[in-house]
Design an enzyme around this catalytic site. Structure first.
Site, PDB file in Angstrom:
ATOM      1  N   ASP A  46       0.840  -1.203   0.000  1.00 28.44           N
ATOM      2  CA  ASP A  46       0.000   0.000   0.000  1.00 28.44           C
ATOM      3  C   ASP A  46       0.871   1.247   0.000  1.00 28.44           C
ATOM      4  O   ASP A  46       1.562   1.534   0.969  1.00 28.44           O
ATOM      5  CB  ASP A  46      -0.891   0.006   1.243  1.00 28.44           C
ATOM      6  CG  ASP A  46      -1.783   1.229   1.280  1.00 28.44           C
ATOM      7  OD1 ASP A  46      -2.912   1.155   0.766  1.00 28.44           O
ATOM      8  OD2 ASP A  46      -1.345   2.281   1.806  1.00 28.44           O
ATOM      9  N   TYR A  51       3.143   9.866  -0.519  1.00 29.38           N
ATOM     10  CA  TYR A  51       4.223   9.258   0.270  1.00 29.38           C
ATOM     11  C   TYR A  51       5.581   9.487  -0.399  1.00 29.38           C
ATOM     12  O   TYR A  51       6.625   9.354   0.239  1.00 29.38           O
ATOM     13  CB  TYR A  51       4.026   7.743   0.468  1.00 29.38           C
ATOM     14  CG  TYR A  51       2.755   7.317   1.160  1.00 29.38           C
ATOM     15  CD1 TYR A  51       1.937   8.227   1.822  1.00 29.38           C
ATOM     16  CD2 TYR A  51       2.382   5.980   1.171  1.00 29.38           C
ATOM     17  CE1 TYR A  51       0.760   7.811   2.436  1.00 29.38           C
ATOM     18  CE2 TYR A  51       1.214   5.555   1.793  1.00 29.38           C
ATOM     19  CZ  TYR A  51       0.402   6.482   2.416  1.00 29.38           C
ATOM     20  OH  TYR A  51      -0.752   6.059   3.021  1.00 29.38           O
ATOM     21  N   LYS A  76      -2.785   5.902  -4.274  1.00 29.14           N
ATOM     22  CA  LYS A  76      -3.889   6.832  -3.979  1.00 29.14           C
ATOM     23  C   LYS A  76      -3.680   8.184  -4.646  1.00 29.14           C
ATOM     24  O   LYS A  76      -2.539   8.657  -4.764  1.00 29.14           O
ATOM     25  CB  LYS A  76      -3.987   7.054  -2.451  1.00 29.14           C
ATOM     26  CG  LYS A  76      -3.935   5.772  -1.653  1.00 29.14           C
ATOM     27  CD  LYS A  76      -4.101   5.981  -0.164  1.00 29.14           C
ATOM     28  CE  LYS A  76      -3.719   4.723   0.599  1.00 29.14           C
ATOM     29  NZ  LYS A  76      -2.290   4.582   0.867  1.00 29.14           N
ATOM     30  N   HIS A 112      -7.655   9.690  -1.772  1.00 25.04           N
ATOM     31  CA  HIS A 112      -6.964   9.655  -0.477  1.00 25.04           C
ATOM     32  C   HIS A 112      -7.770  10.294   0.662  1.00 25.04           C
ATOM     33  O   HIS A 112      -7.786   9.776   1.776  1.00 25.04           O
ATOM     34  CB  HIS A 112      -5.596  10.343  -0.616  1.00 25.04           C
ATOM     35  CG  HIS A 112      -4.564   9.829   0.334  1.00 25.04           C
ATOM     36  ND1 HIS A 112      -3.240   9.680   0.001  1.00 25.04           N
ATOM     37  CD2 HIS A 112      -4.663   9.420   1.620  1.00 25.04           C
ATOM     38  CE1 HIS A 112      -2.580   9.208   1.041  1.00 25.04           C
ATOM     39  NE2 HIS A 112      -3.415   9.046   2.029  1.00 25.04           N
TER      40      HIS A 112
END
Ligand code: A2P
Length: 279
Positions: A46, A51, A76, A112
């Site tokens: 994930d 990120y 996401k 998200h």
């Protein structure tokens, strides 16, 4: 090899119930952490565009040599910093994620955050319908959505999100939201399933169950998720913990253990409130 059970999503696709989360793993460390996770037996990874580690994640996926169909990759769509997302931007963001991951499709693509104050999640979801239809995401879903937003999608779209990924752990068990998911056919996925490894793992109820079963506190908490039917994506950069967190299928919590963990409910989030979060 650890045998991870799968959850069947509402479009028939199977998703491993336990995956590896890479939130807060820097890109430079992601390849190694994801590589360790894949070696340990994780098949679900994930990540998210925000990120900043889709490239490192993609490197590890490629280096693993594992057949693509054995992997389950989630990423996401991040929030637009200034304005509502339009169709073209969403498609461009999705293309950029695929390119960084080095993949021609993902298994799950999520919105998200709902950002209700922007009033764009429905329009984004319409573009997600297109993405799902194209097959470039085998399933699409949402993250941090509240019941009102799920209801709105249900009223205005033929496509039910496969998953809602939310903050969920024994200190914030989301019983009400889980019931809404069950009613709508949405799988519940937990982010920060270990409560970010903080006080939860030191709480007496968790430590007592750990002692009783000869397991670690983290394993007890992950087992609680598994027995509640939740999909969990614990994060760790520590190889020993990465392996340990997957090894939760050889013991079972009894009703008393489950009740003791359920009773840790505090009603308090660790992360942001999705109704207000507008990064
Ligand atoms: P680290 O990455 O340094 O190993 P969550 O997934 O709930 O957000 O929790 C992640 C946090 O929990 C990280 O700080 C991680 O530390 C820590 N953690 C992960 N697995 C374990 C474990 N098995 N035992 C203790 N702490 C853990």
């Amino acid at each position: 090899m650890n045998q991870v059970p799968t959850i069947q999503l509402n479009n028939g696709i199977a998703m491993p119930q336990l995956g590896f989360g890479v939130w807060q793993v820097p890109d430079a460390e992601a390849a190694q952490a994801v590589g360790t996770a894949l070696e340990a037996g994780y098949r679900s990874i994930d990540t998210a565009s925000i990120y900043g580690n889709e490239a490192g994640t993609g490197k590890a996926l490629a280096a693993s040599g594992l057949p693509r169909e054995e992997l389950f990759v989630t990423t996401k769509l991040w929030n637009h910093p200034r304005e509502p997302w339009g169709r073209d931007n969403v498609l461009r963001e999705f293309d950029a994620s695929l390119e960084k991951l080095g993949l021609d499709h993902v298994d799950l693509y999520l919105i998200h955050w709902p950002r209700p104050m922007r009033e764009d999640y429905l329009a984004i979801w319409k573009t997600f319908e297109e993405i799902a239809e194209s097959g470039r995401a085998r399933a699409v879903g949402v993250s941090n959505f509240q019941p009102a937003q799920l209801e709105r999608l249900r009223a205005e779209s033929p496509l039910v999100p496969a998953v809602n990924q939310v903050e969920l752990h024994p200190l914030f068990g989301q019983a009400e939201l889980r019931a809404v998911h069950a009613g709508l056919g949405i799988a519940t996925e937990a982010w920060s399933p270990l409560g970010q490894g903080k006080e939860l793992l030191a709480s007496p109820a968790v430590l007592a169950a750990a002692e009783k079963h000869g397991r670690s506190a983290a394993q007890v908490v992950l087992r609680w998720h598994v027995q509640h039917g939740t999909i969990a994506i614990p994060k760790s950069v520590t190889p020993e913990r990465i392996r340990q967190n997957l090894d939760v299928f050889g013991f079972e919590l009894d009703a008393e253990d489950m009740a003791a963990l359920d009773a840790l409910e505090s009603g308090r989030r660790i992360g942001p409130d999705p109704q207000e979060f507008d990064a």
